[in-house]
Enzyme design. Structure first.
Site, mmCIF file in Angstrom:
data_model
loop_
_atom_site.group_PDB
_atom_site.id
_atom_site.type_symbol
_atom_site.label_atom_id
_atom_site.label_comp_id
_atom_site.label_asym_id
_atom_site.label_seq_id
_atom_site.Cartn_x
_atom_site.Cartn_y
_atom_site.Cartn_z
ATOM 1 N N ILE A 44 136.361 94.832 -70.701
ATOM 2 C CA ILE A 44 135.942 95.156 -71.532
ATOM 3 C C ILE A 44 135.940 94.143 -72.244
ATOM 4 O O ILE A 44 136.488 92.541 -72.256
ATOM 5 C CB ILE A 44 135.964 96.097 -72.655
ATOM 6 C CG1 ILE A 44 137.920 95.629 -73.246
ATOM 7 C CG2 ILE A 44 135.901 97.418 -71.352
ATOM 8 C CD1 ILE A 44 138.178 97.222 -73.948
ATOM 9 N N ASP A 45 135.000 93.374 -73.540
ATOM 10 C CA ASP A 45 133.884 92.515 -74.020
ATOM 11 C C ASP A 45 135.423 91.920 -75.456
ATOM 12 O O ASP A 45 136.042 93.243 -75.381
ATOM 13 C CB ASP A 45 133.331 92.698 -74.237
ATOM 14 C CG ASP A 45 131.704 92.302 -73.802
ATOM 15 O OD1 ASP A 45 131.624 91.987 -72.908
ATOM 16 O OD2 ASP A 45 131.171 92.961 -74.844
ATOM 17 N N LYS A 46 135.402 90.906 -75.489
ATOM 18 C CA LYS A 46 136.520 90.669 -76.332
ATOM 19 C C LYS A 46 136.632 91.181 -77.515
ATOM 20 O O LYS A 46 138.097 91.788 -78.051
ATOM 21 C CB LYS A 46 136.441 88.964 -76.791
ATOM 22 C CG LYS A 46 136.957 88.223 -77.292
ATOM 23 C CD LYS A 46 136.177 87.013 -78.089
ATOM 24 C CE LYS A 46 136.926 86.410 -79.306
ATOM 25 N NZ LYS A 46 136.890 84.957 -79.777
ATOM 26 N N ARG A 48 125.822 97.832 -75.204
ATOM 27 C CA ARG A 48 125.596 96.726 -76.406
ATOM 28 C C ARG A 48 123.486 96.774 -75.995
ATOM 29 O O ARG A 48 123.153 97.010 -77.291
ATOM 30 C CB ARG A 48 126.479 95.990 -76.307
ATOM 31 C CG ARG A 48 127.339 96.075 -76.749
ATOM 32 C CD ARG A 48 128.067 94.772 -76.268
ATOM 33 N NE ARG A 48 127.535 93.261 -77.287
ATOM 34 C CZ ARG A 48 128.511 92.590 -77.316
ATOM 35 N NH1 ARG A 48 129.562 92.006 -76.504
ATOM 36 N NH2 ARG A 48 128.265 90.881 -77.725
#
Length: 363
Positions: free
Chosen positions: A173-175, A277
């Site tokens: 998953i993203d930062k 997103r």
């Protein structure tokens, strides 16, 4: 990946040891967000040969079974196009192996970084990643990552090598997305779990706060996802079923209408880079404070100074995209038991949601 977003790593299916001729370390992704790890050019006298046999003969430590899995995941290319394992290599063919993360060009160093471990046994570990933590080293983030923290956690485990891609994180998953990730502690566990992600049998549910209220309140977003040709840091949505991008499906449901914004549950059928997103942005409902996809602007509401200050305060409370990987379900790779994990929405998101609940939109 880092995709949400989460992305299935198909599987770093062999050790990234630089074996074989023509090894390429491509640090810029292609239009589909993939990085080239290996490249081989067939000789002019090459006889017709299945690509899986061709790669076994050119790559050390790569089993035919793992190469076949990579082909099924679309990670084996012939002249730039994905091929199955029965593709026959011809003279002058360019055979590439691609993955959705760059190659590691360095030894991963163990760092004493606290981990919120939700579950652990001999085969796997489930961790609740905080927002702000990068998952994999690279692109200027060579320390302080989840992989560095895992190296410290497993420092006394002789069977776990953090530099061996046959074990470790199965997805990402993203930062600035918080939530659950599963880590495989053995090669067999990673292969088994990786197949579940590839076959879309895992259960992944996210909570997001988005601008506006999607209509209908429950639905499905379908659209291929690929690197935005105008901005390499963004992904973009392309026609579903088209030649550009990877097939992506997000199921959503509005679980709370807060007037100018809403709390949405998103269930992933696929796992592409920035999927939630970019899909929500594509429908006109970007995630709050998602600077990359326009959610850091005031997209709903009035023009009063008081309201503008209210939104700025919300962005200060939750200083990242409002996205949390709340639940994760899969079948245990050894026991066959169905496992399901859940973690609460973190304080920054809950505090911001509470402020929106108290806002009088009649002002």
């Amino acid at each position: 990946m880092s995709v949400d977003e989460e992305i299935f790593d198909p599987d770093d299916l062999w050790p990234d040891d630089g074996a074989g001729c023509g090894v390429c370390s491509q640090q810029e992704p292609d239009a589909n967000g993939m990085y080239e790890h290996f490249r081989f050019v067939a000789d002019k006298g090459q006889q017709l040969l299945r690509v899986d046999k061709f790669l076994v003969s050119h790559m050390q430590k790569a089993s035919r079974n793992r190469i076949q899995q990579a082909a099924e995941a679309g990670c084996i290319l012939a002249n730039g196009k994905p091929v199955k394992s029965n593709y026959r290599v011809k003279p002058d063919d360019v055979i590439s192996v691609v993955m959705d993360r760059p190659r590691y060009e360095f030894e991963i160093v163990a760092e004493d970084i606290p981990l919120n471990i939700v579950y652990e046994d001999a085969d796997l570990l489930v961790v609740n990643k905080p927002a702000g933590m990068v998952v994999h080293p690279g692109h200027g983030n060579y320390n302080g990552t989840l992989v560095n923290a895992l190296a410290w956690h497993f420092r006394n485990n002789p069977d776990y090598d953090v530099n061996d891609p046959r074990m470790g994180l199965v997805h990402r998953i993203d930062k600035d997305t918080s939530g659950l990730l599963v880590v495989a502690k053995t090669p067999d566990a990673k292969t088994h779990l990786g197949k579940q992600f590839f076959n879309k049998t895992t259960k992944r549910e996210y909570v997001a706060v988005v601008w506006g209220v999607p209509v209908p309140a429950q639905g499905t977003i379908r659209g291929n996802i690929a690197r935005d040709p105008k901005d390499r840091l963004r992904m973009a949505v392309f026609p579903d079923g088209g030649e550009v991008g990877k097939h992506a499906v997000t199921h959503y449901e509005v679980i709370e209408n807060l007037g100018y914004v809403s709390v949405v549950k998103c269930v992933l059928e696929t796992g592409r880079t920035h999927q939630i997103r970019v899909h929500m942005m594509h429908t006109g409902h970007p995630l709050l404070n998602d600077a990359r996809y326009g959610g850091d602007e005031i997209l709903r509401g009035n023009t009063s100074a008081k309201y503008r200050q209210f939104v700025r305060n919300c962005f200060e409370i939750c200083s990242r995209q409002a996205l949390h990987a709340r639940t994760l379900g899969f079948v245990h790779p050894r026991t066959g038991e169905e496992m399901f994990f859940s973690c609460p929405v973190p304080d920054d998101m809950t505090a911001m949601m509470e402020r929106w609940r108290r806002l009088d939109i009649r002002q």
